[in-house]
Design an enzyme around this catalytic site. Structure first.
Site, PDB file in Angstrom:
ATOM      1  CG  ASP A  20     -22.159  30.960  26.801  1.00 20.81           C
ATOM      2  OD1 ASP A  20     -22.845  31.524  26.537  1.00 20.81           O
ATOM      3  OD2 ASP A  20     -20.913  30.934  27.201  1.00 20.81           O
ATOM      4  CG  ASP A  25     -25.122  34.383  23.498  1.00 20.44           C
ATOM      5  OD1 ASP A  25     -25.617  35.553  23.629  1.00 20.44           O
ATOM      6  OD2 ASP A  25     -24.173  34.123  24.293  1.00 20.44           O
ATOM      7  CG  ASP A  74     -27.618  32.584  26.638  1.00 15.69           C
ATOM      8  OD1 ASP A  74     -27.905  33.566  25.894  1.00 15.69           O
ATOM      9  OD2 ASP A  74     -26.243  32.326  26.463  1.00 15.69           O
TER      10      ASP A  74
END
Length: 432
Positions: free
Chosen positions: A318, A120, A322
């Site tokens: 995080d 990410d 996600d």
């Protein structure tokens, strides 16, 4: 001020995760169980056949019983049973020393098969603390007025990019307007009403959906090519300007990606940013594949597409958005500074929030699995080689007969050698 006590503290959670992992069984251990399930009855049959054969051939009952006992003792699959759990205990314990919490033996084993790692962007590859770099107006408003309106609109938003605009307004000591209406549009931006003006603030998709003509496209493209995220501001259906925000890359990101490349792993980045910005950031970090303009709810689908290519995929993230992708991936890796939801969904948690721990986790998995295979090979090879000796094959050709006491000592030594080999993992040091 005490915020958590007892079993709810981070330390207690770390201890629980490590204990659970050390008590769990990896798929390779289940394979050892299956082998042992067949191995034990086969050995018992060999012991009976060998003892009976010697007795029929004219040897004494004591001799035949000695052969029978020696075969059973030397073939005891203790080393086979110790091969996997000892390595997993040492491996997960060593990971915890480096702040890499591996939740299960299965995760530890699967990690060594990973071929693609998806990162990410915001808060994972980057610091997650973006700052405003440029404010460009389309005419009609000056920079301060545009920033003031944008900050007023973003005050109710929880997005890091919105927070950067609010912080910039605070630094300039701008007094914000009261927001009359606020609506977040996930993956696109926000829609608000301020001073009876209908404001849109977000990405190009939002402007296209609301039929807002983008008159600053060239300027926005230039900003994106510099790795900045252009956020379009529209008032009453007309473009008022562009606010550019940049998020700084974490110090260890590029080095971590270099190490992963050296390990033969493809690295991808997933982000909601427009493709130009995403590719500019990917270029800085040396990333192979860019998955840009992905809505939060579509991240898991992007992971599925990679898995459909026949790859074992790890996802590193995080945030709350996600979590589905972390759960979908073959291995979910959560950053310790992230949300509790992300950490709960992941298989591995990096407590230090250092991306260098991502290759460290893969290296540790590879070393542990190699160690387990060594243990299984030698345990099985030792038992296989020892059975003919115990059955009296050497005695047939004029050699000695194996005494059951020596067989017991040799069996114990095989277990000690497996434990010693597993303890070599304590010398593991990740590449930096």
């Amino acid at each position: 001020r005490a915020t958590r006590v007892g079993k709810d503290t981070v330390l207690a959670q770390i201890i629980r995760l490590v204990e659970d992992a050390q008590g769990s069984k990896a798929p390779i251990a289940r394979m050892a169980d299956i082998i042992a399930g067949y191995f034990v009855p086969v050995v018992m049959a060999i012991a009976v056949i060998a003892g009976t054969a010697w007795y029929i051939s004219g040897m004494s009952a004591v001799f035949s019983l000695t052969v029978f006992i020696a075969v059973l003792v030397i073939a005891c699959p203790c080393a086979l049973g110790l091969a996997t759990p000892t390595a997993i205990m040492v491996g997960t314990g060593k990971g915890a020393e480096y702040g890499v919490l591996i939740k299960s033996g299965e995760a530890l084993e699967t990690a060594h098969k990973i071929k693609t790692i998806v990162f990410d962007k915001t808060g994972t590859l980057t610091e997650g603390k973006p700052v405003v770099t440029d404010v460009i107006t389309a005419g009609g408003l000056d920079e301060s007025e545009l920033l003031k309106l944008s900050a007023s609109a973003e005050k109710g938003s929880e997005h890091p990019l919105g927070e950067a605009i609010v912080n910039q307004a605070a630094e300039r000591k701008l007094e914000l307007f009261k927001v009359e209406s606020f609506q977040a549009i996930p993956g696109h931006g926000i829609e608000v009403i301020i001073e009876n003006k209908k404001m849109l603030l977000g990405n190009k998709k939002l402007m296209d959906d609301r039929k807002v003509e983008i008159t600053l496209q060239k300027e926005a493209d230039t900003l994106a090519e510099e790795g900045k995220t252009p956020m379009y501001v529209a008032i009453d259906g007309k473009l008022a300007g562009v606010v550019a925000v940049a998020d700084v890359m974490k110090p260890g990101s590029r080095r971590a990606i270099e190490i992963l490349h050296g390990m033969g792993i493809e690295v991808a980045m997933i982000t909601g940013d427009n493709r130009r910005t995403a590719e500019a950031i990917a270029g800085q970090a040396g990333i192979d594949r860019v998955l840009a303009e992905v809505l939060p709810q579509d991240k898991a689908n992007e992971v599925k597409k990679l898995q459909a290519e026949g790859k074992k995929v790890a996802m590193v993230g995080d945030g709350i958005n996600d979590a589905p992708a972390l759960a979908q991936a073959d291995i979910g890796i959560a950053i310790g500074s992230g949300t509790d939801v992300a950490m709960e969904s992941a298989d591995i948690v990096l407590m230090r929030s250092d991306l260098m721990d991502v290759p460290a986790a893969i290296q540790l998995s590879r070393r542990t699995i190699r160690n387990i295979r060594q243990n299984l090979f030698w345990a099985f090879a030792y038992n296989t080689a020892g059975i003919p000796v115990a059955a009296g094959v050497l005695y047939l050709f004029g050699g000695p007969l194996l005494n059951p006491m020596i067989a017991a000592g040799a069996m114990a030594f095989s277990s000690v050698s497996v434990l010693t080999n597993a303890l070599r993992l304590k010398r593991f040091k990740p590449l930096h």
